[in-house]
Design a protein around this motif. Sequence first.
Motif, PDB file in Angstrom:
ATOM      1  N   TYR A   2       0.757  -1.061  -0.090  1.00 19.11           N
ATOM      2  CA  TYR A   2       0.050  -0.011   0.005  1.00 19.11           C
ATOM      3  C   TYR A   2       0.780   1.078   0.149  1.00 19.11           C
ATOM      4  CZ  TYR A   2      -4.309  -2.636   0.872  1.00 19.11           C
ATOM      5  OH  TYR A   2      -5.370  -3.353   0.973  1.00 19.11           O
ATOM      6  N   LEU A   3       0.539   2.287  -0.601  1.00 15.34           N
ATOM      7  CA  LEU A   3       0.717   3.625  -0.764  1.00 15.34           C
ATOM      8  C   LEU A   3      -0.030   4.530   0.099  1.00 15.34           C
ATOM      9  CD1 LEU A   3       2.774   5.876  -1.452  1.00 15.34           C
ATOM     10  CD2 LEU A   3       1.643   6.051  -3.605  1.00 15.34           C
ATOM     11  N   ILE A   4       0.043   5.063   1.191  1.00 15.40           N
ATOM     12  CA  ILE A   4      -0.746   5.639   2.111  1.00 15.40           C
ATOM     13  C   ILE A   4      -0.441   6.954   2.094  1.00 15.40           C
ATOM     14  CG2 ILE A   4      -1.686   5.908   4.427  1.00 15.40           C
ATOM     15  CD1 ILE A   4      -0.555   2.805   4.500  1.00 15.40           C
ATOM     16  N   ILE A   5      -1.393   7.994   1.547  1.00 10.90           N
ATOM     17  CA  ILE A   5      -1.180   9.312   1.220  1.00 10.90           C
ATOM     18  C   ILE A   5      -2.111  10.315   2.147  1.00 10.90           C
ATOM     19  CG2 ILE A   5      -1.120  11.201  -0.533  1.00 10.90           C
ATOM     20  CD1 ILE A   5      -0.830   8.921  -2.626  1.00 10.90           C
ATOM     21  N   PHE A   6      -1.528  11.330   2.703  1.00  9.80           N
ATOM     22  CA  PHE A   6      -2.440  12.074   3.357  1.00  9.80           C
ATOM     23  C   PHE A   6      -2.146  13.551   3.442  1.00  9.80           C
ATOM     24  CE2 PHE A   6       0.469   9.515   6.130  1.00  9.80           C
ATOM     25  CZ  PHE A   6       1.462  10.482   6.205  1.00  9.80           C
ATOM     26  N   ASP A   7      -3.207  14.224   3.314  1.00 12.26           N
ATOM     27  CA  ASP A   7      -3.156  15.781   3.599  1.00 12.26           C
ATOM     28  C   ASP A   7      -2.692  16.114   4.806  1.00 12.26           C
ATOM     29  OD1 ASP A   7      -3.702  18.636   3.146  1.00 12.26           O
ATOM     30  OD2 ASP A   7      -5.513  18.373   4.219  1.00 12.26           O
ATOM     31  N   LEU A   8      -1.975  17.344   5.188  1.00 12.02           N
ATOM     32  CA  LEU A   8      -1.729  17.733   6.580  1.00 12.02           C
ATOM     33  C   LEU A   8      -2.590  18.408   7.295  1.00 12.02           C
ATOM     34  CD1 LEU A   8       2.142  18.597   5.921  1.00 12.02           C
ATOM     35  CD2 LEU A   8       1.171  16.569   6.833  1.00 12.02           C
ATOM     36  N   ASP A   9      -2.853  19.629   7.028  1.00 11.38           N
ATOM     37  CA  ASP A   9      -3.665  20.489   7.766  1.00 11.38           C
ATOM     38  C   ASP A   9      -5.138  19.958   7.838  1.00 11.38           C
ATOM     39  OD1 ASP A   9      -1.849  22.905   8.465  1.00 11.38           O
ATOM     40  OD2 ASP A   9      -1.563  22.897   6.236  1.00 11.38           O
ATOM     41  N   ASP A  10      -5.664  19.704   8.879  1.00 10.92           N
ATOM     42  CA  ASP A  10      -7.063  19.370   9.156  1.00 10.92           C
ATOM     43  C   ASP A  10      -7.254  17.839   8.891  1.00 10.92           C
ATOM     44  OD1 ASP A  10      -7.854  21.863  10.190  1.00 10.92           O
ATOM     45  OD2 ASP A  10      -7.843  22.660   8.186  1.00 10.92           O
ATOM     46  N   THR A  11      -6.402  17.209   8.439  1.00 12.75           N
ATOM     47  CA  THR A  11      -6.202  15.820   8.169  1.00 12.75           C
ATOM     48  C   THR A  11      -5.272  15.065   9.255  1.00 12.75           C
ATOM     49  OG1 THR A  11      -6.834  16.206   5.925  1.00 12.75           O
ATOM     50  CG2 THR A  11      -5.895  14.197   6.473  1.00 12.75           C
ATOM     51  N   LEU A  36       4.267   2.086   2.198  1.00 18.03           N
ATOM     52  CA  LEU A  36       4.869   3.551   1.875  1.00 18.03           C
ATOM     53  C   LEU A  36       4.019   4.534   2.158  1.00 18.03           C
ATOM     54  CD1 LEU A  36       6.145   2.910  -1.644  1.00 18.03           C
ATOM     55  CD2 LEU A  36       7.697   2.698   0.229  1.00 18.03           C
ATOM     56  N   ILE A  37       4.395   5.707   2.951  1.00 22.09           N
ATOM     57  CA  ILE A  37       3.649   6.809   3.489  1.00 22.09           C
ATOM     58  C   ILE A  37       3.913   8.157   2.807  1.00 22.09           C
ATOM     59  CG2 ILE A  37       3.059   5.766   5.710  1.00 22.09           C
ATOM     60  CD1 ILE A  37       4.994   7.629   7.103  1.00 22.09           C
ATOM     61  N   ALA A  38       3.185   8.887   2.363  1.00 22.18           N
ATOM     62  CA  ALA A  38       3.628  10.055   1.795  1.00 22.18           C
ATOM     63  C   ALA A  38       2.628  11.121   2.164  1.00 22.18           C
ATOM     64  CB  ALA A  38       3.525   9.846  -0.037  1.00 22.18           C
ATOM     65  N   HIS A  56       8.776  10.955   9.056  1.00 19.10           N
ATOM     66  CA  HIS A  56       9.813  10.529   8.103  1.00 19.10           C
ATOM     67  C   HIS A  56       9.181   9.790   6.846  1.00 19.10           C
ATOM     68  CE1 HIS A  56      12.772  11.339  11.176  1.00 19.10           C
ATOM     69  NE2 HIS A  56      12.287  10.539  12.194  1.00 19.10           N
ATOM     70  N   PRO A  57       8.287  10.458   6.343  1.00 22.15           N
ATOM     71  CA  PRO A  57       7.467   9.827   5.047  1.00 22.15           C
ATOM     72  C   PRO A  57       8.661   9.440   4.065  1.00 22.15           C
ATOM     73  CG  PRO A  57       7.522  12.324   4.942  1.00 22.15           C
ATOM     74  CD  PRO A  57       8.088  11.951   6.351  1.00 22.15           C
ATOM     75  N   ASP A  58       8.297   8.476   3.347  1.00 22.40           N
ATOM     76  CA  ASP A  58       9.036   7.977   2.126  1.00 22.40           C
ATOM     77  C   ASP A  58       8.903   8.913   1.079  1.00 22.40           C
ATOM     78  OD1 ASP A  58       9.512   4.950   3.167  1.00 22.40           O
ATOM     79  OD2 ASP A  58       7.489   5.375   3.573  1.00 22.40           O
ATOM     80  N   PHE A  59       7.852   9.425   0.905  1.00 21.41           N
ATOM     81  CA  PHE A  59       7.687  10.649  -0.355  1.00 21.41           C
ATOM     82  C   PHE A  59       6.978  11.682   0.242  1.00 21.41           C
ATOM     83  CE2 PHE A  59       8.591   6.560  -2.209  1.00 21.41           C
ATOM     84  CZ  PHE A  59       9.724   6.899  -3.175  1.00 21.41           C
ATOM     85  N   GLY A  60       7.068  12.916  -0.427  1.00 18.08           N
ATOM     86  CA  GLY A  60       6.275  14.119  -0.066  1.00 18.08           C
ATOM     87  C   GLY A  60       5.759  14.813  -1.322  1.00 18.08           C
ATOM     88  N   ILE A  61       4.546  15.020  -1.350  1.00 15.20           N
ATOM     89  CA  ILE A  61       4.081  15.812  -2.831  1.00 15.20           C
ATOM     90  C   ILE A  61       3.659  17.297  -2.015  1.00 15.20           C
ATOM     91  CG2 ILE A  61       2.545  16.130  -4.496  1.00 15.20           C
ATOM     92  CD1 ILE A  61       1.966  13.117  -4.032  1.00 15.20           C
ATOM     93  N   TYR A  62       4.453  18.320  -2.641  1.00 17.61           N
ATOM     94  CA  TYR A  62       4.120  19.700  -1.858  1.00 17.61           C
ATOM     95  C   TYR A  62       3.568  20.608  -3.044  1.00 17.61           C
ATOM     96  CZ  TYR A  62       6.879  17.235   1.341  1.00 17.61           C
ATOM     97  OH  TYR A  62       7.425  16.035   2.462  1.00 17.61           O
ATOM     98  N   THR A 193      -3.550   2.261  -3.205  1.00 20.10           N
ATOM     99  CA  THR A 193      -3.466   3.678  -2.466  1.00 20.10           C
ATOM    100  C   THR A 193      -4.513   3.774  -1.392  1.00 20.10           C
ATOM    101  OG1 THR A 193      -4.746   4.851  -4.145  1.00 20.10           O
ATOM    102  CG2 THR A 193      -2.277   4.595  -4.223  1.00 20.10           C
ATOM    103  N   ILE A 194      -4.349   4.434  -0.436  1.00 23.53           N
ATOM    104  CA  ILE A 194      -5.156   4.896   0.747  1.00 23.53           C
ATOM    105  C   ILE A 194      -5.098   6.103   0.906  1.00 23.53           C
ATOM    106  CG2 ILE A 194      -6.159   4.574   3.160  1.00 23.53           C
ATOM    107  CD1 ILE A 194      -4.950   1.651   3.199  1.00 23.53           C
TER     108      ILE A 194
END
Length: 248
Positions: A2-11, A36-38, A56-62, A193-194
């Motif tokens: 799984y690739l687990i992806i999350f927004d930051l603010d308010d998430t 993996l977390i991103a 320590h995320p594996d990746f970041g989308i900014y 993906t989650i």
Amino acid sequence: MYLIIFDLDDTLLRNDRTISTFTIDILAKIQKLGHLIAINTSRSYQNSMTVINLIHPDFGIYNGGATIVDKQGQIISEVIIPRDITKAFSREIVQHVASLSIQTRDYFYTNNPCYTKQNAIYLSMDDGYDGDCYKLMTKSSNLSYLEEMAKKYQLTFQNYLGGPFSRFGPKNANKEIGNLKLKEYLNIPDLKTIVFGDDVGDLKMLLDADIGVAMANSKPSVLENIKIHTLSNEEDGVAYFLKNYFQL
């Protein structure tokens, strides 16, 4: 996998922009399982560093999908607003908004001295900003004017919560495209993906996910369109969902 992806603010983050030790622990356990977390956020890489150093995320989308960074902080994909567009756009709009801020690869510039307390560099920008950038942010209540400017310069436009702050970005960069590019980069067969989010800017990436999860504190349109819900950001909703899903 799984690739687990999350927004930051308010998430992922609570309302005071902190993250609980429980959430940090759950994310570490997820990584130990081989997943993996991103991060996927409208924040810049620099403005996300406090969270990065904790989870320590594996990746970041900014920058709303404009930049993808690996665990070592190396850029693996980026989309910029070119110098000529940034210059012309900022020179025109700065005369009609209360403030203008610009995120480049290395620096965050603003013509509002109050924002320098947030690690921004003051720049008057009376004649615009002469350089490329990832995004431009304005403070203005004139949304119709801002939307027209986005169309004129072929930029994406997002207003934050109906308030005075809005973001302009490259036309071919958004959160869901960022997720797609990351999956293509990883090139892992059967990768699932989650995705977690709360705002209208997260809706498309939630709909595109194998499992899209809306926070209990999400905007009404997100809750209406996403079937799977979790607890609010104040209640560590991301961590509790993952704990139950992976039976930790």
